[in-house]
Design a protein around this motif. Structure first.
Motif, PDB file in Angstrom:
ATOM      1  N   SER A  56     -19.995  -9.156 -37.146  1.00  0.00           N
ATOM      2  CA  SER A  56     -20.607  -9.223 -35.820  1.00  0.00           C
ATOM      3  C   SER A  56     -22.102  -9.509 -35.854  1.00  0.00           C
ATOM      4  CB  SER A  56     -20.368  -7.886 -35.129  1.00  0.00           C
ATOM      5  OG  SER A  56     -21.256  -7.725 -34.064  1.00  0.00           O
ATOM      6  N   CYS A  57     -22.612 -10.009 -34.714  1.00  0.00           N
ATOM      7  CA  CYS A  57     -24.045 -10.247 -34.571  1.00  0.00           C
ATOM      8  C   CYS A  57     -24.748  -8.986 -34.091  1.00  0.00           C
ATOM      9  CB  CYS A  57     -24.301 -11.377 -33.582  1.00  0.00           C
ATOM     10  SG  CYS A  57     -24.183 -10.861 -31.862  1.00  0.00           S
ATOM     11  N   GLY A  59     -24.249  -7.629 -31.145  1.00  0.00           N
ATOM     12  CA  GLY A  59     -24.209  -7.596 -29.684  1.00  0.00           C
ATOM     13  C   GLY A  59     -23.036  -6.764 -29.192  1.00  0.00           C
ATOM     14  N   CYS A  60     -21.885  -6.937 -29.828  1.00  0.00           N
ATOM     15  CA  CYS A  60     -20.698  -6.162 -29.442  1.00  0.00           C
ATOM     16  C   CYS A  60     -20.935  -4.673 -29.677  1.00  0.00           C
ATOM     17  CB  CYS A  60     -19.473  -6.640 -30.223  1.00  0.00           C
ATOM     18  SG  CYS A  60     -18.724  -8.134 -29.521  1.00  0.00           S
ATOM     19  N   GLY A 122     -14.347  -9.000 -28.180  1.00  0.00           N
ATOM     20  CA  GLY A 122     -15.374 -10.041 -28.186  1.00  0.00           C
ATOM     21  C   GLY A 122     -14.802 -11.375 -28.627  1.00  0.00           C
ATOM     22  N   ASP A 123     -15.384 -12.451 -28.125  1.00  0.00           N
ATOM     23  CA  ASP A 123     -14.869 -13.790 -28.421  1.00  0.00           C
ATOM     24  C   ASP A 123     -14.768 -14.054 -29.917  1.00  0.00           C
ATOM     25  OD1 ASP A 123     -14.644 -14.239 -25.750  1.00  0.00           O
ATOM     26  OD2 ASP A 123     -16.486 -15.440 -25.560  1.00  0.00           O
ATOM     27  N   CYS A 124     -15.702 -13.509 -30.695  1.00  0.00           N
ATOM     28  CA  CYS A 124     -15.680 -13.722 -32.144  1.00  0.00           C
ATOM     29  C   CYS A 124     -14.427 -13.134 -32.767  1.00  0.00           C
ATOM     30  CB  CYS A 124     -16.905 -13.088 -32.801  1.00  0.00           C
ATOM     31  SG  CYS A 124     -18.415 -14.027 -32.565  1.00  0.00           S
ATOM     32  N   GLY A 153     -15.087 -12.074 -24.080  1.00  0.00           N
ATOM     33  CA  GLY A 153     -16.460 -11.842 -23.638  1.00  0.00           C
ATOM     34  C   GLY A 153     -17.400 -11.945 -24.818  1.00  0.00           C
ATOM     35  N   CYS A 154     -18.639 -12.274 -24.548  1.00  0.00           N
ATOM     36  CA  CYS A 154     -19.614 -12.404 -25.632  1.00  0.00           C
ATOM     37  C   CYS A 154     -20.931 -11.787 -25.218  1.00  0.00           C
ATOM     38  CB  CYS A 154     -19.800 -13.857 -26.040  1.00  0.00           C
ATOM     39  SG  CYS A 154     -20.994 -14.100 -27.355  1.00  0.00           S
ATOM     40  N   PRO A 155     -21.074 -10.479 -25.398  1.00  0.00           N
ATOM     41  CA  PRO A 155     -20.001  -9.518 -25.662  1.00  0.00           C
ATOM     42  C   PRO A 155     -19.343  -9.112 -24.354  1.00  0.00           C
ATOM     43  CG  PRO A 155     -22.114  -8.391 -25.611  1.00  0.00           C
ATOM     44  CD  PRO A 155     -22.398  -9.838 -25.359  1.00  0.00           C
TER      45      PRO A 155
ATOM     46  N   ARG B 207     -27.174 -16.020 -31.485  1.00  0.00           N
ATOM     47  CA  ARG B 207     -26.179 -15.098 -32.049  1.00  0.00           C
ATOM     48  C   ARG B 207     -26.509 -14.649 -33.462  1.00  0.00           C
ATOM     49  NH1 ARG B 207     -24.627 -17.667 -28.065  1.00  0.00           N
ATOM     50  NH2 ARG B 207     -23.051 -16.903 -26.586  1.00  0.00           N
ATOM     51  N   MET B 293     -28.217 -13.124 -23.495  1.00  0.00           N
ATOM     52  CA  MET B 293     -27.801 -14.131 -24.458  1.00  0.00           C
ATOM     53  C   MET B 293     -27.718 -15.496 -23.789  1.00  0.00           C
ATOM     54  SD  MET B 293     -24.667 -13.378 -26.999  1.00  0.00           S
ATOM     55  CE  MET B 293     -25.244 -12.285 -28.262  1.00  0.00           C
TER      56      MET B 293
END
Ligand code: SF4
Lengths: 174, 471
Positions: A56-57, A59-60, A122-124, A153-155, B207, B293
C-alpha cells in the motif's frame, strides 16, 4: 477495547459517532450465496480483523485508522482489530499485491483459522489499481489468496468500509 | 564560503535543468569530489540514475544553493559516493537493483529492492535482464556478542502500519542494534511513470504515499512546470499552498493520535481523531477527496474551492485551533509526557540533513511538541490565505515540449524533491526524493538503547512511510 462513548463525552465540542448507514444489499446477497450454514454460525456477532499491507501507499491505512477511531467506532458493531492472523476471522488486505509481499500474504492466510474471509480493500487490493501491469506487482490480493469481498475506492472512505464490513456481520444474523 | 568541491563542480559543463543547472562531471572529477564533499559540508540529498548517467542532488547550506550533478556510466559502473558518504549506501543499492549500474569502491551492493521475486532484473535498464537468482531471505549484518537475541518485526507487522522489515538485536530487554530492510512495497512506480504523459504520470506521484500525496503531487507538478517554463495561475498556487498545509496538519494529527493510541492515552487519541476527521471532511467538501489525492495536477489544480467550502475549511481549522492548548497540556506533565520523555532520541547534532522536518528530532516528547508547533504555524499561515484567495483560472495548459526541472515542496516529514526530464510532453526520466530516505536511517539510530517494547511507539512517533523509499 476503547470505550469511545465515554471518551466522546469527555471531549470538547459535541462529538458524535457517525450514524450507521444501510448495509449494501447486493454484496450481502452475493456473500450469503457463498456461505454455508456452519461458516455462518462460526462468524457470530463479532469479528476479529487482521490488517495485511501488501504494498500500500499508506492512504488506505489512514482510512482504516479513522475507522478504528472515535467517530466511526468500529467496536460498537462487534468489529475489532487484532495483531495476529491466528486470532483473526477476517484479513483486510490493502495495496497492490507486490511480488515481494505475496509470500507474507499467503503466510498470513494460512495462519488464519477456518472459516476465514478475505476483504480486498481499495482499488489496489481489488485488482492492482494504477499499478496493474507493473513488473513488481501481481495484481490484486486475489492473485495470492481467494477473496470474499471487495471494497472499491482510492482509498475507500471509512463510511464505505464500515458499511461493507457490516455485510459480513449481517450474514451471521441472516 | 564556497569550498573546493563546489568550485570544482561549477567549472564543469552545465545542462539546463530548471531552475538549478545540472553539472555533468567527468569520471575523475566525480571520484575526487566524493572525497571533497565531506570537507565542504555539502549535504547529499539523493543519488539516482537514468539509463546513461548517475545523478546526485547536493544542498549547500552555506550559500543555500541546490546543486544537481551527474556522471556518465562507463562499462556499467560509476565511482561510488558511499565510500565517503554513508547516506549514499541505500541509494547505490537501489540504483544497482533498478538500473544495474554498479558503484565502484563503495559499500557492498547487497540486493535492496530486488528480493529475487520479480520476473525481470534491472527493470529500469535499457535492456532489463531475465531473473537470475532464486529468491533469498534478506541478509542482515551479524552483531557479535554473548546472549544477544534477534527480534524480527514485519514486513507484515502488528497494527495498521507500514510494510518494512526491522531486525532488532536485543540484549535482554534493550535494543542494541537495529537494521531496516526495504523493498517489500516496491511497485515499479518509476517504470510506470516513464514514457507516460505528464498528467498520467502525476497519478503515480500522488500514490507514492497517501500521507504526503499533496506534497509529492506538488513537487512533481512544479518540476514539470519548471521544465516547461510555465507559471501556474495565482489561484492555483494559493490552493496548492492551502492543500499542502491541510495535509501536513492532518498527518501530524494522525501521528499524534496513533502514538497516543499505542500508549493508551485515549483522550488524546480521541481528540486528534475527532479533529482530523473534521478536517478530512472539510477537505472532501472543498476539494472532492479526503486525502486530496489527484487534487494537485501539473499546470494547476483539479478543482475549485467554492465560497461555502472556504467557510467549512475555516471552521475545521478554528475548531482545531481551539483545542490545541488542551492537546498541548495533555502532552505536558502527565502520563503521556512521562512515557514520551527520552524515548527514541534522534540526536539533532547528528542530523546533518536539512530536509528532515525538525518535528523528527529530539526524543518522542520533543517531536510531539514540534508537531503541535507545526500545526499552529500552519493554521496561522492558512487563515489569511483563506481570507484572500486570489481570483482567476485554476490551471494552464502544458506545451508538449522537452525540458528538465527540479522542485521542492514540504510534507509533514520534511522536504520532498522531484526531478524529471520531459521529452515532448512525456516523462523520459523521473526521481522523487522523500525525506524518508534520511528518516529511516534515523530510526535505526533512535531505536538503539531503547526498550524493545517501545519500538512501535518510537517508529510511530517518526511518521515513517515505506512506500516512498521502496518506489
Ligand atoms: S487504493 Fe489508493 S489509497 Fe489504497 S493503497 Fe492503492 S493507491 Fe493507496
Amino acid at each position: 477495547m476503547l470505550n469511545w462513548p465515554r471518551i466522546r463525552s469527555l471531549l470538547p465540542g459535541a462529538a458524535r459517532a457517525e450514524p450507521p448507514g444501510p448495509v449494501d444489499e447486493a454484496a450481502l446477497h452475493a456473500l450469503t450465496a457463498q456461505l454455508d450454514e456452519t461458516a455462518r454460525t462460526r462468524l457470530g456477532r463479532s469479528l476479529a480483523i487482521r490488517h495485511v499491507n501488501t504494498g500500500s501507499c499508506n492512504g488506505c491505512e489512514l482510512e482504516i485508522r479513522a475507522l478504528n477511531g472515535v467517530i466511526y467506532d468500529l467496536a460498537r458493531f462487534g468489529l475489532r482489530f487484532v495483531d495476529s492472523p491466528r486470532h483473526a476471522d477476517v484479513l483486510l488486505v490493502t495495496g497492490p499485491l507486490t511480488h515481494n509481499l505475496r509470500q507474507a500474504l499467503v503466510q498470513a492466510y494460512d495462519a488464519t483459522p477456518n472459516p476465514k474471509w478475505v476483504v480486498a480493500m481499495g482499488d489496489c487490493a481489488v485488482d492492482g489499481g494504477v499499478f496493474k501491469g507493473s513488473y513488481a506487482v501481481l495484481g490484486g490480493a486475489g492473485m495470492g489468496v481467494p477473496i470474499d469481498l471487495m471494497i472499491h475506492g482510492c482509498p475507500p472512505s471509512p463510511a464505505r468500509i464500515l458499511s461493507e464490513l457490516r455485510v459480513l456481520l449481517e450474514l451471521a444474523a441472516s | 564560503m564556497t569550498g573546493r568541491a563546489l568550485a570544482r563542480i561549477q567549472s564543469a559543463p552545465m545542462e539546463p535543468c530548471q531552475p538549478w543547472p545540472r553539472y555533468v562531471l567527468t569520471w575523475e572529477d566525480w571520484a575526487e569530489l566524493a572525497g571533497l564533499l565531506a570537507d565542504d559540508a555539502l549535504i547529499l540529498l539523493a543519488v539516482w540514475a537514468d539509463t546513461g548517467h548517475v545523478h546526485a542532488l547536493l544542498d549547500d547550506p552555506v550559500s543555500g544553493t541546490i546543486v544537481p550533478i551527474s556522471v556518465g556510466v562507463q562499462g556499467g559502473s560509476y565511482p561510488a559516493l558511499s565510500a565517503y558518504w554513508p547516506v549514499a549506501i541505500w541509494f547505490e543499492r537501489m540504483i544497482h537493483d533498478l538500473w544495474g549500474h554498479a558503484a565502484l569502491g563503495g559499500a557492498e551492493l547487497v540486493p535492496w529492492l530486488d528480493h529475487g521475486h520479480w520476473p525481470v532484473t534491472q527493470p529500469m535498464a535499457s535492456r532489463p535482464g531475465p531473473p537470475i537468482r532464486a529468491p533469498e531471505p534478506p541478509v542482515f549484518q551479524e552483531i557479535p556478542g554473548d546472549g544477544l537475541i534477534q527480534w524480527p518485526i514485519g514486513p507484515v507487522g502488528p497494527g495498521v502500519g507500514e510494510a518494512a522489515h526491522l531486525r532488532l538485536t536485543l540484549q535482554g530487554e534493550t535494543i542494541v542494534h537495529a537494521q531496516a530492510r526495504f523493498g517489500y512495497t516496491h511497485k515499479g512506480t518509476l517504470t510506470m511513470m516513464r514514457g507516460k504523459p505528464i498528467r498520467t504520470a502525476a497519478r503515480f506521484a500522488a500514490r507514492l504515499a497517501g500521507d504526503s500525496t499533496v506534497a509529492h503531487s506538488t513537487a512533481f507538478a512544479m518540476a514539470a512546470e519548471a521544465a516547461l517554463g510555465v507559471t501556474v495561475p495565482p489561484r492555483a498556487a494559493a490552493l496548492r499552498e492551502l492543500m499542502g498545509g491541510l495535509e501536513r496538519i492532518a498527518t501530524h494529527l494522525d501521528i499524534l493520535g496513533s502514538v497516543a493510541e499505542l500508549l493508551g492515552a485515549a483522550a488524546v487519541h480521541g481528540l486528534c481523531g475527532l479533529r482530523q476527521e473534521h478536517l478530512r471532511r472539510a477537505m472532501a467538501a472543498g476539494f472532492g477527496h479526503r486525502l486530496l489525492m489527484d487534487c494537485v495536477v501539473p499546470g494547476g489544480v483539479a478543482g475549485d474551492l467554492e465560497a461555502a467550502a472556504v467557510v467549512t475549511v475555516r471552521s475545521a481549522l478554528e475548531a482545531l485551533r481551539a483545542v490545541l492548548p488542551g492537546l498541548r497540556a495533555m502532552h505536558i506533565g502527565n502520563v503521556l509526557a512521562a512515557r514520551l520523555n527520552g524515548l527514541g532520541s534522534v540526536d539533532a547534532a547528528r542530523r546533518t540533513d536539512p530536509s528532515i522536518n525538525t518535528a523528527t528530532c529530539g526524543d518522542a516528547a520533543t517531536r510531539a511538541m514540534a508537531r503541535l508547533d507545526a500545526i499552529t504555524a500552519d493554521i496561522t499561515a492558512l487563515m489569511p490565505l483563506l481570507d484572500a484567495l486570489p481570483e482567476g483560472a485554476l490551471a494552464v495548459s502544458l506545451p508538449s515540449v522537452s525540458g528538465e526541472g527540479l522542485a521542492r515542496s514540504v510534507s509533514a516529514r520534511g522536504d520532498v524533491w522531484h526531478w524529471l526530464r520531459l521529452d515532448h510532453g512525456q516523462v523520459a526520466a523521473v526521481f522523487p526524493r522523500d525525506p524518508g530516505w534520511a528518516l529511516w536511517p534515523a530510526v535505526e539510530m533512535a531505536l538503539c538503547g531503547a526498550a524493545a517494547d517501545d519500538a512501535a511507539v518510537i517508529c510511530c512517533s517518526l511518521g515513517l512511510a515505506a512506500s516512498v523509499v521502496d518506489l
